[in-house]
Design an enzyme around this catalytic site. Structure first.
Site, PDB file in Angstrom:
ATOM      1  N   GLU A 165      -6.379 -10.836  -1.027  1.00  0.00           N
ATOM      2  CA  GLU A 165      -7.178 -10.582   0.183  1.00  0.00           C
ATOM      3  C   GLU A 165      -8.668 -10.545  -0.130  1.00  0.00           C
ATOM      4  OE1 GLU A 165      -5.679  -7.147   2.345  1.00  0.00           O
ATOM      5  OE2 GLU A 165      -3.598  -7.705   1.974  1.00  0.00           O
TER       6      GLU A 165
ATOM      7  N   GLU B 153       0.808  -1.230   0.000  1.00  0.00           N
ATOM      8  CA  GLU B 153       0.000   0.000   0.000  1.00  0.00           C
ATOM      9  C   GLU B 153       0.836   1.272   0.000  1.00  0.00           C
ATOM     10  OE1 GLU B 153      -2.809  -0.538   3.246  1.00  0.00           O
ATOM     11  OE2 GLU B 153      -3.527  -2.409   2.415  1.00  0.00           O
TER      12      GLU B 153
HETATM   13  O1  9MR Z   1      -7.611  -7.705   8.689  1.00  0.00           O
HETATM   14  C1  9MR Z   1      -6.571  -6.962   9.300  1.00  0.00           C
HETATM   15  C2  9MR Z   1      -7.004  -6.460  10.652  1.00  0.00           C
HETATM   16  O2  9MR Z   1      -7.229  -7.543  11.528  1.00  0.00           O
HETATM   17  C3  9MR Z   1      -5.946  -5.532  11.236  1.00  0.00           C
HETATM   18  O3  9MR Z   1      -6.423  -4.939  12.417  1.00  0.00           O
HETATM   19  C4  9MR Z   1      -5.567  -4.452  10.230  1.00  0.00           C
HETATM   20  C5  9MR Z   1      -4.417  -3.601  10.739  1.00  0.00           C
HETATM   21  O4  9MR Z   1      -3.258  -4.366  10.904  1.00  0.00           O
HETATM   22  O5  9MR Z   1      -5.173  -5.037   8.998  1.00  0.00           O
HETATM   23  C6  9MR Z   1      -6.176  -5.822   8.398  1.00  0.00           C
HETATM   24  O6  9MR Z   1      -5.681  -6.369   7.181  1.00  0.00           O
HETATM   25  C7  9MR Z   1      -5.389  -5.451   6.144  1.00  0.00           C
HETATM   26  C8  9MR Z   1      -4.159  -5.955   5.409  1.00  0.00           C
HETATM   27  O7  9MR Z   1      -3.092  -6.125   6.308  1.00  0.00           O
HETATM   28  C9  9MR Z   1      -3.765  -5.027   4.281  1.00  0.00           C
HETATM   29  N1  9MR Z   1      -4.848  -4.770   3.392  1.00  0.00           N
HETATM   30  C10 9MR Z   1      -6.123  -4.383   4.013  1.00  0.00           C
HETATM   31  C11 9MR Z   1      -6.508  -5.370   5.103  1.00  0.00           C
HETATM   32  C12 9MR Z   1      -7.861  -5.024   5.702  1.00  0.00           C
HETATM   33  O8  9MR Z   1      -7.804  -3.796   6.343  1.00  0.00           O
END
Ligand code: 9MR
Length: 494
Positions: A268, A154
Protein backbone atom coordinates in the site's frame (compact mmCIF):
# COMPACT_ATOMS: atom_id res chain seq x y z
CA UNK A 1 -6.88 -15.93 -23.01
CA UNK A 2 -5.87 -14.18 -26.21
CA UNK A 3 -2.98 -11.91 -25.36
CA UNK A 4 -3.83 -9.28 -27.98
CA UNK A 5 -5.40 -6.73 -25.63
CA UNK A 6 -2.29 -6.77 -23.49
CA UNK A 7 -0.03 -6.14 -26.46
CA UNK A 8 -2.19 -3.31 -27.67
CA UNK A 9 -1.31 -1.40 -24.55
CA UNK A 10 1.52 1.09 -24.91
CA UNK A 11 3.85 -0.43 -22.35
CA UNK A 12 6.20 2.37 -21.42
CA UNK A 13 4.84 2.61 -18.81
CA UNK A 14 5.96 0.82 -15.74
CA UNK A 15 3.96 -2.22 -16.76
CA UNK A 16 6.33 -3.88 -19.19
CA UNK A 17 9.54 -2.66 -17.63
CA UNK A 18 8.64 -3.84 -14.14
CA UNK A 19 7.65 -7.29 -15.38
CA UNK A 20 10.96 -7.59 -17.22
CA UNK A 21 12.78 -6.87 -14.00
CA UNK A 22 10.87 -9.48 -12.03
CA UNK A 23 8.61 -7.36 -9.84
CA UNK A 24 4.98 -6.77 -10.71
CA UNK A 25 3.69 -3.23 -10.37
CA UNK A 26 0.24 -2.68 -9.00
CA UNK A 27 -2.10 -0.05 -7.67
CA UNK A 28 -5.15 0.20 -5.49
CA UNK A 29 -8.17 1.25 -7.55
CA UNK A 30 -11.89 1.69 -7.26
CA UNK A 31 -14.07 -0.66 -9.30
CA UNK A 32 -16.65 2.06 -9.65
CA UNK A 33 -14.09 4.41 -11.19
CA UNK A 34 -12.96 1.71 -13.60
CA UNK A 35 -16.50 0.90 -14.61
CA UNK A 36 -17.41 4.53 -15.20
CA UNK A 37 -14.14 5.07 -17.07
CA UNK A 38 -13.89 8.39 -15.27
CA UNK A 39 -11.97 11.56 -16.08
CA UNK A 40 -12.26 11.19 -19.81
CA UNK A 41 -10.63 7.77 -19.75
CA UNK A 42 -7.49 8.98 -18.00
CA UNK A 43 -8.01 6.80 -14.92
CA UNK A 44 -8.25 3.56 -16.89
CA UNK A 45 -5.55 4.35 -19.40
CA UNK A 46 -3.06 5.23 -16.66
CA UNK A 47 -3.73 1.88 -15.04
CA UNK A 48 -3.45 -0.08 -18.27
CA UNK A 49 -0.18 1.56 -19.13
CA UNK A 50 1.52 1.12 -15.81
CA UNK A 51 0.21 -1.79 -13.81
CA UNK A 52 -0.15 -5.55 -13.85
CA UNK A 53 -1.99 -5.79 -10.58
CA UNK A 54 -5.09 -4.10 -9.28
CA UNK A 55 -6.01 -4.20 -5.65
CA UNK A 56 -9.55 -2.90 -5.21
CA UNK A 57 -9.18 -0.30 -2.48
CA UNK A 58 -12.48 -1.01 -0.76
CA UNK A 59 -14.55 -3.41 -2.86
CA UNK A 60 -13.40 -6.70 -1.33
CA UNK A 61 -13.79 -5.58 2.25
CA UNK A 62 -16.31 -7.40 4.45
CA UNK A 63 -18.11 -4.11 5.14
CA UNK A 64 -18.81 -3.84 1.45
CA UNK A 65 -19.43 -7.49 0.51
CA UNK A 66 -21.02 -9.05 3.56
CA UNK A 67 -24.53 -7.76 4.18
CA UNK A 68 -25.82 -10.43 6.54
CA UNK A 69 -25.78 -14.18 7.01
CA UNK A 70 -25.77 -15.67 3.49
CA UNK A 71 -26.29 -12.22 2.07
CA UNK A 72 -23.60 -10.85 -0.22
CA UNK A 73 -23.22 -7.90 -2.51
CA UNK A 74 -21.31 -9.26 -5.48
CA UNK A 75 -22.17 -6.75 -8.14
CA UNK A 76 -18.90 -4.78 -8.30
CA UNK A 77 -16.54 -7.70 -7.84
CA UNK A 78 -18.48 -9.70 -10.44
CA UNK A 79 -18.00 -6.85 -12.89
CA UNK A 80 -14.28 -7.05 -12.25
CA UNK A 81 -13.87 -10.84 -12.34
CA UNK A 82 -16.97 -12.48 -13.77
CA UNK A 83 -19.61 -14.16 -11.67
CA UNK A 84 -19.07 -17.81 -12.62
CA UNK A 85 -15.92 -19.92 -12.88
CA UNK A 86 -15.76 -19.65 -16.66
CA UNK A 87 -16.80 -16.06 -17.14
CA UNK A 88 -14.42 -13.14 -17.25
CA UNK A 89 -14.62 -9.50 -16.26
CA UNK A 90 -12.69 -6.31 -16.80
CA UNK A 91 -9.59 -7.70 -15.08
CA UNK A 92 -9.08 -10.67 -17.38
CA UNK A 93 -10.09 -8.70 -20.46
CA UNK A 94 -7.35 -6.20 -19.66
CA UNK A 95 -4.65 -8.63 -18.58
CA UNK A 96 -4.74 -7.59 -14.93
CA UNK A 97 -3.97 -9.73 -11.91
CA UNK A 98 -6.03 -9.11 -8.80
CA UNK A 99 -5.01 -8.80 -5.18
CA UNK A 100 -7.93 -9.40 -2.85
CA UNK A 101 -8.05 -7.12 0.20
CA UNK A 102 -9.18 -8.25 2.75
CA UNK A 103 -11.02 -11.28 4.18
CA UNK A 104 -10.71 -10.52 7.89
CA UNK A 105 -9.97 -6.97 8.99
CA UNK A 106 -9.25 -7.49 12.66
CA UNK A 107 -10.61 -4.17 13.92
CA UNK A 108 -14.16 -3.59 15.11
CA UNK A 109 -14.56 -0.35 13.21
CA UNK A 110 -14.09 -2.28 9.97
CA UNK A 111 -16.28 -5.24 10.91
CA UNK A 112 -19.86 -5.26 9.58
CA UNK A 113 -22.26 -3.61 12.04
CA UNK A 114 -24.91 -6.30 11.77
CA UNK A 115 -22.36 -8.84 12.94
CA UNK A 116 -21.10 -6.78 15.87
CA UNK A 117 -24.67 -6.24 17.01
CA UNK A 118 -25.20 -10.00 17.36
CA UNK A 119 -21.99 -10.54 19.30
CA UNK A 120 -23.53 -11.43 22.65
CA UNK A 121 -25.91 -14.00 21.17
CA UNK A 122 -23.39 -15.81 18.99
CA UNK A 123 -21.54 -18.86 20.29
CA UNK A 124 -17.91 -19.43 19.37
CA UNK A 125 -18.89 -22.42 17.22
CA UNK A 126 -21.39 -20.31 15.34
CA UNK A 127 -18.80 -17.58 14.76
CA UNK A 128 -16.36 -20.12 13.42
CA UNK A 129 -19.05 -21.34 11.02
CA UNK A 130 -19.81 -17.80 9.92
CA UNK A 131 -16.14 -17.16 9.25
CA UNK A 132 -15.98 -20.35 7.22
CA UNK A 133 -19.15 -19.46 5.29
CA UNK A 134 -17.92 -16.02 4.45
CA UNK A 135 -14.42 -17.01 3.35
CA UNK A 136 -15.69 -19.95 1.31
CA UNK A 137 -18.31 -17.74 -0.32
CA UNK A 138 -15.87 -14.99 -1.36
CA UNK A 139 -12.72 -16.96 -2.12
CA UNK A 140 -14.73 -19.78 -3.69
CA UNK A 141 -16.67 -17.46 -5.98
CA UNK A 142 -13.46 -15.97 -7.41
CA UNK A 143 -11.43 -19.16 -7.19
CA UNK A 144 -8.34 -19.07 -9.45
CA UNK A 145 -9.13 -15.46 -10.40
CA UNK A 146 -7.50 -13.77 -7.43
CA UNK A 147 -3.77 -14.27 -7.34
CA UNK A 148 -3.23 -13.10 -3.76
CA UNK A 149 -5.49 -12.66 -0.76
CA UNK A 150 -4.91 -10.55 2.30
CA UNK A 151 -6.45 -13.16 4.55
CA UNK A 152 -6.00 -11.22 7.77
CA UNK A 153 -5.38 -7.48 7.97
CA UNK A 154 -4.01 -5.42 10.87
CA UNK A 155 -4.51 -7.95 13.65
CA UNK A 156 -1.50 -6.88 15.72
CA UNK A 157 -1.76 -3.80 17.90
CA UNK A 158 0.87 -1.04 17.79
CA UNK A 159 1.11 -0.58 21.54
CA UNK A 160 4.16 -1.92 23.29
CA UNK A 161 2.38 -4.59 25.26
CA UNK A 162 -1.13 -5.81 25.82
CA UNK A 163 -2.07 -9.04 27.53
CA UNK A 164 -3.15 -10.90 24.42
CA UNK A 165 -0.96 -13.40 22.52
CA UNK A 166 1.15 -11.79 19.76
CA UNK A 167 -0.20 -8.46 20.98
CA UNK A 168 -3.38 -9.14 18.98
CA UNK A 169 -6.03 -6.45 18.98
CA UNK A 170 -9.16 -6.66 20.99
CA UNK A 171 -11.64 -7.31 18.18
CA UNK A 172 -14.80 -9.29 17.51
CA UNK A 173 -12.92 -12.25 16.05
CA UNK A 174 -10.45 -12.40 18.90
CA UNK A 175 -13.14 -12.12 21.55
CA UNK A 176 -15.05 -15.01 19.99
CA UNK A 177 -12.27 -17.33 18.82
CA UNK A 178 -9.08 -16.22 20.54
CA UNK A 179 -5.90 -16.34 18.48
CA UNK A 180 -7.34 -19.26 16.50
CA UNK A 181 -9.31 -16.88 14.32
CA UNK A 182 -6.09 -16.14 12.43
CA UNK A 183 -5.35 -19.80 11.85
CA UNK A 184 -8.94 -20.59 10.83
CA UNK A 185 -9.04 -17.75 8.32
CA UNK A 186 -5.94 -19.10 6.57
CA UNK A 187 -7.26 -22.65 6.63
CA UNK A 188 -10.62 -21.72 5.14
CA UNK A 189 -9.02 -19.56 2.45
CA UNK A 190 -6.73 -22.39 1.41
CA UNK A 191 -9.63 -24.85 1.28
CA UNK A 192 -11.63 -22.45 -0.88
CA UNK A 193 -8.81 -21.82 -3.38
CA UNK A 194 -5.74 -24.03 -2.98
CA UNK A 195 -3.94 -22.04 -5.69
CA UNK A 196 -4.27 -18.62 -4.10
CA UNK A 197 -1.27 -17.04 -2.41
CA UNK A 198 -2.24 -16.15 1.14
CA UNK A 199 -0.92 -13.13 3.02
CA UNK A 200 -1.00 -11.51 6.41
CA UNK A 201 -1.06 -7.70 5.87
CA UNK A 202 -0.21 -4.86 8.26
CA UNK A 203 1.24 -1.36 8.65
CA UNK A 204 4.25 -0.27 10.72
CA UNK A 205 5.73 -3.71 10.25
CA UNK A 206 8.37 -2.59 7.76
CA UNK A 207 11.31 -2.20 10.13
CA UNK A 208 12.78 -4.36 12.92
CA UNK A 209 10.49 -3.00 15.64
CA UNK A 210 8.41 -4.99 18.10
CA UNK A 211 5.42 -5.05 15.75
CA UNK A 212 7.20 -6.79 12.91
CA UNK A 213 8.63 -9.31 15.40
CA UNK A 214 5.15 -10.06 16.69
CA UNK A 215 3.84 -10.43 13.18
CA UNK A 216 6.63 -12.90 12.46
CA UNK A 217 5.82 -14.89 15.59
CA UNK A 218 2.14 -14.91 14.64
CA UNK A 219 2.66 -16.19 11.10
CA UNK A 220 5.17 -18.79 12.26
CA UNK A 221 2.57 -20.00 14.72
CA UNK A 222 -0.10 -20.11 11.95
CA UNK A 223 2.21 -22.24 9.84
CA UNK A 224 3.10 -24.48 12.77
CA UNK A 225 -0.62 -25.21 13.15
CA UNK A 226 -0.66 -26.72 9.65
CA UNK A 227 -2.29 -23.78 7.89
CA UNK A 228 -1.01 -22.49 4.57
CA UNK A 229 0.43 -18.99 4.62
CA UNK A 230 2.74 -17.65 1.92
CA UNK A 231 3.78 -14.21 2.96
CA UNK A 232 3.49 -10.84 4.56
CA UNK A 233 2.12 -7.66 3.09
CA UNK A 234 3.90 -4.57 4.32
CA UNK A 235 1.73 -1.55 3.68
CA UNK A 236 4.40 1.16 3.62
CA UNK A 237 2.21 4.16 4.33
CA UNK A 238 5.14 6.43 5.01
CA UNK A 239 6.06 10.09 5.29
CA UNK A 240 8.80 12.04 3.62
CA UNK A 241 11.07 11.83 6.67
CA UNK A 242 11.59 8.07 6.22
CA UNK A 243 14.90 6.77 4.90
CA UNK A 244 15.37 3.41 3.22
CA UNK A 245 18.86 2.15 2.43
CA UNK A 246 20.46 -1.22 1.68
CA UNK A 247 21.37 -3.03 4.86
CA UNK A 248 19.16 -0.90 7.09
CA UNK A 249 16.37 -2.14 9.38
CA UNK A 250 13.93 -2.42 6.48
CA UNK A 251 16.31 -4.65 4.58
CA UNK A 252 17.04 -6.68 7.71
CA UNK A 253 13.35 -7.16 8.34
CA UNK A 254 12.71 -8.35 4.76
CA UNK A 255 15.66 -10.71 5.00
CA UNK A 256 14.36 -12.07 8.30
CA UNK A 257 11.07 -12.98 6.62
CA UNK A 258 12.88 -14.69 3.76
CA UNK A 259 15.11 -16.57 6.21
CA UNK A 260 11.90 -17.89 7.75
CA UNK A 261 10.70 -18.91 4.28
CA UNK A 262 8.01 -16.27 3.83
CA UNK A 263 7.46 -14.17 0.72
CA UNK A 264 6.55 -10.55 1.15
CA UNK A 265 5.47 -7.56 -0.89
CA UNK A 266 4.90 -3.85 -0.67
CA UNK A 267 1.13 -3.59 -0.60
CA UNK A 268 0.00 0.00 0.00
CA UNK A 269 2.88 2.37 -0.68
CA UNK A 270 2.34 6.10 -0.48
CA UNK A 271 4.68 8.85 0.70
CA UNK A 272 2.92 11.77 2.40
CA UNK A 273 4.41 15.25 2.13
CA UNK A 274 3.37 18.49 3.89
CA UNK A 275 0.81 20.33 1.78
CA UNK A 276 -0.97 23.63 1.69
CA UNK A 277 -4.21 23.87 -0.31
CA UNK A 278 -3.34 20.51 -1.86
CA UNK A 279 0.13 21.54 -3.09
CA UNK A 280 3.50 20.64 -1.60
CA UNK A 281 4.64 23.31 0.87
CA UNK A 282 8.21 22.78 -0.25
CA UNK A 283 8.53 21.92 -3.96
CA UNK A 284 11.82 20.14 -3.17
CA UNK A 285 9.77 17.55 -1.34
CA UNK A 286 8.65 16.22 -4.71
CA UNK A 287 12.25 15.34 -5.51
CA UNK A 288 12.75 13.83 -2.06
CA UNK A 289 9.58 11.85 -2.53
CA UNK A 290 10.88 10.66 -5.89
CA UNK A 291 14.06 9.38 -4.28
CA UNK A 292 12.05 7.52 -1.64
CA UNK A 293 9.86 5.84 -4.24
CA UNK A 294 13.02 4.81 -6.04
CA UNK A 295 14.53 3.51 -2.80
CA UNK A 296 11.44 1.36 -2.26
CA UNK A 297 11.64 0.04 -5.79
CA UNK A 298 15.32 -0.84 -5.29
CA UNK A 299 14.37 -2.67 -2.14
CA UNK A 300 11.66 -4.62 -3.99
CA UNK A 301 14.07 -5.47 -6.82
CA UNK A 302 16.78 -6.47 -4.36
CA UNK A 303 14.51 -9.09 -2.82
CA UNK A 304 12.80 -10.26 -6.02
CA UNK A 305 11.49 -12.93 -6.46
CA UNK A 306 10.76 -13.29 -2.73
CA UNK A 307 9.34 -9.79 -2.96
CA UNK A 308 6.58 -10.45 -5.45
CA UNK A 309 5.11 -7.06 -6.14
CA UNK A 310 5.15 -3.37 -5.44
CA UNK A 311 1.69 -1.92 -5.06
CA UNK A 312 0.92 1.74 -4.45
CA UNK A 313 -2.23 2.84 -2.65
CA UNK A 314 -3.59 4.62 -5.69
CA UNK A 315 -1.63 6.39 -8.42
CA UNK A 316 -3.06 9.89 -8.73
CA UNK A 317 -3.27 12.51 -5.98
CA UNK A 318 -6.81 13.11 -7.24
CA UNK A 319 -7.92 9.99 -5.36
CA UNK A 320 -6.01 9.28 -2.18
CA UNK A 321 -6.94 8.60 1.43
CA UNK A 322 -3.93 10.57 2.71
CA UNK A 323 -5.09 14.24 2.78
CA UNK A 324 -8.28 13.40 4.67
CA UNK A 325 -6.33 11.34 7.18
CA UNK A 326 -3.97 14.26 7.91
CA UNK A 327 -6.67 16.95 7.84
CA UNK A 328 -5.22 18.28 4.62
CA UNK A 329 -1.84 19.07 6.18
CA UNK A 330 -0.13 16.20 4.38
CA UNK A 331 -0.86 14.57 1.04
CA UNK A 332 0.38 14.61 -2.56
CA UNK A 333 1.54 11.09 -1.74
CA UNK A 334 1.27 9.29 -5.10
CA UNK A 335 3.31 9.10 -8.32
CA UNK A 336 1.06 11.35 -10.42
CA UNK A 337 -0.58 14.63 -9.46
CA UNK A 338 -4.29 15.38 -9.34
CA UNK A 339 -4.29 15.97 -13.11
CA UNK A 340 -2.55 12.67 -13.83
CA UNK A 341 0.71 14.46 -14.63
CA UNK A 342 3.78 12.37 -13.87
CA UNK A 343 5.68 13.43 -10.77
CA UNK A 344 9.38 12.90 -10.00
CA UNK A 345 8.33 9.74 -8.15
CA UNK A 346 7.12 8.23 -11.40
CA UNK A 347 10.17 9.33 -13.39
CA UNK A 348 12.53 7.96 -10.75
CA UNK A 349 10.86 4.56 -10.81
CA UNK A 350 10.82 4.45 -14.58
CA UNK A 351 14.50 5.26 -14.70
CA UNK A 352 15.34 2.63 -12.10
CA UNK A 353 13.46 -0.01 -14.09
CA UNK A 354 14.39 0.77 -17.64
CA UNK A 355 17.74 2.56 -17.56
CA UNK A 356 19.85 -0.56 -17.69
CA UNK A 357 22.83 0.95 -19.54
CA UNK A 358 24.80 4.15 -18.96
CA UNK A 359 24.80 6.57 -21.89
CA UNK A 360 27.90 6.22 -24.05
CA UNK A 361 29.40 5.00 -27.28
CA UNK A 362 29.23 1.26 -27.85
CA UNK A 363 30.00 -1.46 -30.37
CA UNK A 364 27.14 -3.93 -30.83
CA UNK A 365 27.80 -7.57 -31.67
CA UNK A 366 25.25 -10.37 -31.75
CA UNK A 367 26.17 -13.06 -29.26
CA UNK A 368 25.92 -15.63 -32.05
CA UNK A 369 28.67 -13.80 -34.01
CA UNK A 370 30.65 -11.89 -31.42
CA UNK A 371 33.51 -10.99 -33.79
CA UNK A 372 31.21 -8.89 -36.00
CA UNK A 373 29.47 -5.59 -35.39
CA UNK A 374 26.43 -3.57 -36.30
CA UNK A 375 27.13 -0.86 -38.83
CA UNK A 376 25.42 1.63 -41.09
CA UNK A 377 26.17 3.86 -44.07
CA UNK A 378 25.08 7.38 -44.64
CA UNK A 379 23.24 7.70 -47.92
CA UNK A 380 21.18 10.80 -47.27
CA UNK A 381 18.30 10.47 -44.88
CA UNK A 382 17.75 6.72 -45.05
CA UNK A 383 20.58 4.33 -44.59
CA UNK A 384 20.97 0.59 -44.42
CA UNK A 385 21.99 -1.22 -41.26
CA UNK A 386 23.81 -4.54 -41.33
CA UNK A 387 26.40 -6.73 -39.70
CA UNK A 388 30.05 -6.33 -40.69
CA UNK A 389 33.28 -8.07 -39.84
CA UNK A 390 36.73 -6.57 -39.45
CA UNK A 391 38.18 -4.44 -36.72
CA UNK A 392 34.95 -2.55 -36.11
CA UNK A 393 36.85 0.62 -35.39
CA UNK A 394 35.19 2.97 -37.87
CA UNK A 395 32.74 5.64 -36.82
CA UNK A 396 29.93 3.94 -38.76
CA UNK A 397 30.42 0.84 -36.60
CA UNK A 398 30.00 2.61 -33.28
CA UNK A 399 26.74 3.74 -31.73
CA UNK A 400 25.92 6.56 -29.42
CA UNK A 401 23.30 5.18 -27.04
CA UNK A 402 21.37 7.71 -24.95
CA UNK A 403 18.49 7.52 -22.46
CA UNK A 404 15.32 9.38 -23.51
CA UNK A 405 13.62 9.99 -20.17
CA UNK A 406 10.55 8.04 -21.20
CA UNK A 407 11.80 4.53 -20.57
CA UNK A 408 13.50 4.13 -23.94
CA UNK A 409 16.84 4.75 -25.69
CA UNK A 410 18.01 6.39 -28.90
CA UNK A 411 20.82 4.80 -30.95
CA UNK A 412 22.75 7.02 -33.33
CA UNK A 413 25.72 5.97 -35.40
CA UNK A 414 28.86 7.93 -34.60
CA UNK A 415 29.19 9.00 -38.24
CA UNK A 416 25.63 10.31 -38.37
CA UNK A 417 24.59 11.66 -35.00
CA UNK A 418 21.63 13.51 -36.52
CA UNK A 419 20.05 10.22 -37.53
CA UNK A 420 18.97 7.26 -35.43
CA UNK A 421 18.24 3.57 -35.61
CA UNK A 422 14.66 3.25 -36.85
CA UNK A 423 12.32 0.28 -37.09
CA UNK A 424 9.71 -0.13 -39.85
CA UNK A 425 7.13 -2.77 -40.79
CA UNK A 426 7.57 -3.95 -37.23
CA UNK A 427 4.82 -6.55 -37.32
CA UNK A 428 5.87 -8.15 -40.62
CA UNK A 429 7.38 -11.64 -40.42
CA UNK A 430 10.73 -9.89 -40.48
CA UNK A 431 10.41 -6.20 -39.76
CA UNK A 432 12.98 -3.76 -41.07
CA UNK A 433 15.64 -1.63 -39.42
CA UNK A 434 17.47 1.33 -40.95
CA UNK A 435 18.72 4.73 -39.92
CA UNK A 436 16.64 7.85 -40.50
CA UNK A 437 16.94 11.45 -39.48
CA UNK A 438 16.07 11.70 -35.80
CA UNK A 439 12.51 12.93 -35.42
CA UNK A 440 11.57 11.74 -31.91
CA UNK A 441 9.36 9.21 -33.57
CA UNK A 442 8.12 6.21 -31.60
CA UNK A 443 9.79 3.86 -34.10
CA UNK A 444 13.16 5.38 -33.16
CA UNK A 445 12.73 4.49 -29.50
CA UNK A 446 14.30 1.28 -28.22
CA UNK A 447 13.77 -0.58 -25.01
CA UNK A 448 16.76 -2.34 -23.50
CA UNK A 449 16.73 -5.21 -21.11
CA UNK A 450 19.78 -6.79 -19.62
CA UNK A 451 20.87 -10.43 -19.57
CA UNK A 452 23.87 -9.48 -17.43
CA UNK A 453 27.56 -9.56 -18.52
CA UNK A 454 27.08 -6.70 -21.00
CA UNK A 455 24.52 -8.70 -22.97
CA UNK A 456 21.25 -6.97 -23.85
CA UNK A 457 18.06 -7.37 -25.76
CA UNK A 458 16.66 -4.52 -27.86
CA UNK A 459 12.96 -4.19 -28.48
CA UNK A 460 11.27 -1.62 -30.68
CA UNK A 461 8.94 0.45 -28.56
CA UNK A 462 6.10 0.15 -31.05
CA UNK A 463 6.34 -3.66 -31.14
CA UNK A 464 7.77 -4.28 -27.72
CA UNK A 465 6.90 -7.97 -27.66
CA UNK A 466 9.28 -8.57 -30.61
CA UNK A 467 13.05 -8.17 -30.76
CA UNK A 468 15.81 -6.69 -32.84
CA UNK A 469 17.94 -9.59 -34.09
CA UNK A 470 20.24 -10.99 -36.67
CA UNK A 471 17.98 -13.06 -38.92
CA UNK A 472 20.54 -14.60 -41.27
CA UNK A 473 24.31 -14.29 -41.55
CA UNK A 474 24.48 -10.51 -41.92
CA UNK A 475 20.98 -9.04 -42.07
CA UNK A 476 19.21 -7.60 -39.07
CA UNK A 477 15.52 -7.02 -38.48
CA UNK A 478 12.60 -7.29 -36.08
CA UNK A 479 11.54 -10.86 -35.33
CA UNK A 480 9.45 -12.80 -32.86
CA UNK A 481 11.08 -13.53 -29.56
CA UNK A 482 12.87 -16.88 -29.26
CA UNK A 483 15.61 -18.03 -26.93
CA UNK A 484 18.48 -17.53 -29.32
CA UNK A 485 21.90 -15.88 -29.28
CA UNK A 486 21.08 -14.02 -32.51
CA UNK A 487 18.90 -11.65 -30.55
CA UNK A 488 21.29 -11.12 -27.69
CA UNK A 489 23.64 -8.22 -28.27
CA UNK A 490 27.02 -7.79 -26.62
CA UNK A 491 27.63 -4.12 -25.94
CA UNK A 492 31.24 -3.05 -25.65
CA UNK A 493 31.94 0.45 -24.48
CA UNK A 494 34.33 2.28 -26.78
O1 9MR B 1 -7.97 3.91 1.38
C1 9MR B 1 -9.03 3.27 2.07
C2 9MR B 1 -10.17 4.24 2.32
O2 9MR B 1 -10.73 4.64 1.09
C3 9MR B 1 -11.23 3.59 3.19
O3 9MR B 1 -12.20 4.54 3.55
C4 9MR B 1 -10.60 3.00 4.45
C5 9MR B 1 -11.62 2.23 5.27
O4 9MR B 1 -12.12 1.13 4.56
O5 9MR B 1 -9.55 2.10 4.10
C6 9MR B 1 -8.51 2.71 3.37
O6 9MR B 1 -7.52 1.73 3.06
C7 9MR B 1 -6.81 1.19 4.16
C8 9MR B 1 -6.55 -0.28 3.86
O7 9MR B 1 -7.76 -0.94 3.60
C9 9MR B 1 -5.79 -0.95 4.98
N1 9MR B 1 -4.60 -0.26 5.32
C10 9MR B 1 -4.72 1.19 5.52
C11 9MR B 1 -5.44 1.84 4.35
C12 9MR B 1 -5.51 3.35 4.51
O8 9MR B 1 -6.27 3.68 5.61
Amino acid sequence: MNSAPVRAIDPFGLRASSALRGVLFGTAASINNLRKDIDGGQYNSFIKKNYHVIEPENDFKPMKLWRGINNYSWIDCDWLLGSTPNSTGWAQQNGMQIRGHTLVWAQDKYTPDWLLKQESSLSSDKVKLLLSDYIHAVVGRYRSKVLWWDVVNEAVEDSKNNSRPFNLRDCFWYRKLGQDFVKYAFMFAHQADPQAQLYYNDYNNEDMGSKSSRVLELIKWVRSQGATIHGVGMQWHIRISRTVNPGDQHYQNAQRLIDNDFDFMVTELDVAIPINAGNPRDPNDLERQGRLYRALLKYALHFSPRCRALITWGFTDRYSWVPAFYNNTEGAALPSDSNYQLKPAYMQMQEELARVLPDGIYRLAPKSQPDKCLSTYVNGNVSRVQLESGGCNSAHQKWNISWLDNGTYRLSSQNANASALTAYNVTAKTGGVQTNNWSSNVNQEWVLSSYGNNVFRFRPRNAWWRVFALHDTSNVGIVDFVQNDALRWILTKV
